[in-house]
Design a protein around this motif. Sequence first.
Motif, mmCIF file in Angstrom:
data_model
loop_
_atom_site.group_PDB
_atom_site.id
_atom_site.type_symbol
_atom_site.label_atom_id
_atom_site.label_comp_id
_atom_site.label_asym_id
_atom_site.label_seq_id
_atom_site.Cartn_x
_atom_site.Cartn_y
_atom_site.Cartn_z
ATOM 1 N N THR A 144 8.582 -39.062 16.698
ATOM 2 C CA THR A 144 8.222 -40.052 17.700
ATOM 3 C C THR A 144 6.827 -40.578 17.395
ATOM 4 O O THR A 144 6.149 -40.103 16.480
ATOM 5 C CB THR A 144 8.279 -39.449 19.116
ATOM 6 O OG1 THR A 144 7.362 -38.354 19.185
ATOM 7 C CG2 THR A 144 9.684 -38.955 19.452
ATOM 8 N N GLY A 146 3.011 -41.287 18.909
ATOM 9 C CA GLY A 146 2.036 -40.979 19.953
ATOM 10 C C GLY A 146 1.139 -42.167 20.220
ATOM 11 O O GLY A 146 1.059 -43.099 19.410
ATOM 12 N N MET A 155 -1.354 -28.751 14.967
ATOM 13 C CA MET A 155 -0.153 -28.044 15.412
ATOM 14 C C MET A 155 -0.482 -27.223 16.645
ATOM 15 O O MET A 155 -1.568 -26.644 16.746
ATOM 16 C CB MET A 155 0.379 -27.120 14.314
ATOM 17 C CG MET A 155 0.845 -27.841 13.082
ATOM 18 S SD MET A 155 1.648 -26.696 11.948
ATOM 19 C CE MET A 155 1.793 -27.735 10.498
ATOM 20 N N THR A 158 4.262 -24.898 22.321
ATOM 21 C CA THR A 158 4.413 -25.054 23.763
ATOM 22 C C THR A 158 5.679 -24.338 24.213
ATOM 23 O O THR A 158 6.605 -24.146 23.425
ATOM 24 C CB THR A 158 4.492 -26.540 24.175
ATOM 25 O OG1 THR A 158 5.539 -27.172 23.447
ATOM 26 C CG2 THR A 158 3.169 -27.252 23.935
ATOM 27 N N THR A 160 9.176 -23.998 26.145
ATOM 28 C CA THR A 160 10.311 -24.846 26.518
ATOM 29 C C THR A 160 11.206 -24.040 27.467
ATOM 30 O O THR A 160 10.968 -22.848 27.684
ATOM 31 C CB THR A 160 11.118 -25.281 25.278
ATOM 32 O OG1 THR A 160 11.672 -24.119 24.647
ATOM 33 C CG2 THR A 160 10.250 -26.046 24.285
ATOM 34 N N ALA A 165 8.406 -24.568 21.269
ATOM 35 C CA ALA A 165 8.439 -25.674 20.314
ATOM 36 C C ALA A 165 7.136 -25.667 19.534
ATOM 37 O O ALA A 165 6.067 -25.432 20.102
ATOM 38 C CB ALA A 165 8.611 -27.006 21.025
ATOM 39 N N ASN A 167 4.793 -28.109 17.943
ATOM 40 C CA ASN A 167 4.505 -29.537 17.994
ATOM 41 C C ASN A 167 3.507 -29.881 16.898
ATOM 42 O O ASN A 167 2.452 -29.248 16.799
ATOM 43 C CB ASN A 167 3.915 -29.912 19.361
ATOM 44 C CG ASN A 167 4.876 -29.575 20.468
ATOM 45 O OD1 ASN A 167 5.783 -30.330 20.741
ATOM 46 N ND2 ASN A 167 4.690 -28.425 21.087
ATOM 47 N N GLY A 169 1.382 -33.109 14.920
ATOM 48 C CA GLY A 169 0.946 -34.489 15.017
ATOM 49 C C GLY A 169 -0.033 -34.824 13.919
ATOM 50 O O GLY A 169 -0.880 -34.005 13.554
ATOM 51 N N ARG A 174 4.558 -37.810 15.718
ATOM 52 C CA ARG A 174 4.696 -36.583 16.496
ATOM 53 C C ARG A 174 6.081 -35.980 16.239
ATOM 54 O O ARG A 174 7.080 -36.688 16.208
ATOM 55 C CB ARG A 174 4.567 -36.833 18.002
ATOM 56 C CG ARG A 174 3.252 -37.493 18.420
ATOM 57 C CD ARG A 174 2.047 -36.584 18.165
ATOM 58 N NE ARG A 174 0.820 -37.149 18.669
ATOM 59 C CZ ARG A 174 0.002 -37.942 17.979
ATOM 60 N NH1 ARG A 174 0.291 -38.278 16.727
ATOM 61 N NH2 ARG A 174 -1.098 -38.410 18.510
ATOM 62 N N VAL A 175 6.128 -34.670 16.044
ATOM 63 C CA VAL A 175 7.371 -33.961 15.783
ATOM 64 C C VAL A 175 7.357 -32.677 16.600
ATOM 65 O O VAL A 175 6.342 -31.961 16.625
ATOM 66 C CB VAL A 175 7.520 -33.619 14.277
ATOM 67 C CG1 VAL A 175 8.745 -32.780 14.015
ATOM 68 C CG2 VAL A 175 7.539 -34.881 13.432
ATOM 69 N N ALA A 176 8.455 -32.365 17.266
ATOM 70 C CA ALA A 176 8.605 -31.114 18.014
ATOM 71 C C ALA A 176 9.749 -30.319 17.406
ATOM 72 O O ALA A 176 10.881 -30.815 17.323
ATOM 73 C CB ALA A 176 8.863 -31.387 19.496
#
Length: 181
Positions: A144, A146, A155, A158, A160, A165, A167, A169, A174-176
């Motif tokens: 995605t 940002g 990195m 987080t 879920t 995940a 994450n 950037g 952005r990649v999760a």
Amino acid sequence: MKKSTIVATAAFALTILLSPNAQAQKFPDLDKSPMDVAAFPTEYKNADKIAKISYSRPQLKGRSMEELAPSGKVWRTGANEANEITFYKDVTLGKTKIKAGTYTLYTIPEKDSFTVIINKDLNVWGSYFYKQENDVARLTVPATTGEDSLESLSMVFTKTDNGLALNMGWGKVRVAIPFTE
């Protein structure tokens, strides 16, 4: 003590004192892509970790991510050594169960997605020695965009609903990467 022992000891001590390496060491400058670590849970006081990743943080410095991590090619997902990700508990990536242990994390960037690769090779420089036959798991995840641009690859893990995940950037990409427990 014998005179010869005293002379030998004094000669050895004088050699050490006069040696250029004995009084000062030469240390390297700071790395241009410093290493960092992200862990989950993120609280430093929580020793019951599920995952930890060690990675180097390259900077864009006016370059595009595409220049540094070309589309369609296996990427070490950072700089210098390939990332090493440790799972302290068994996790699942997509439909593949990954046993607790340490692995290398590679990715293959594409325009709108990243293929995430967990590989059993360790202590690998870059992706020059990547061997697909040593892959443990693969999953393609969406990329995605940002709002803010990140100069350095970053990195963070987080929580879920069913696990965690990783994450990533860099620039505006952005990649999760979802892992389930």
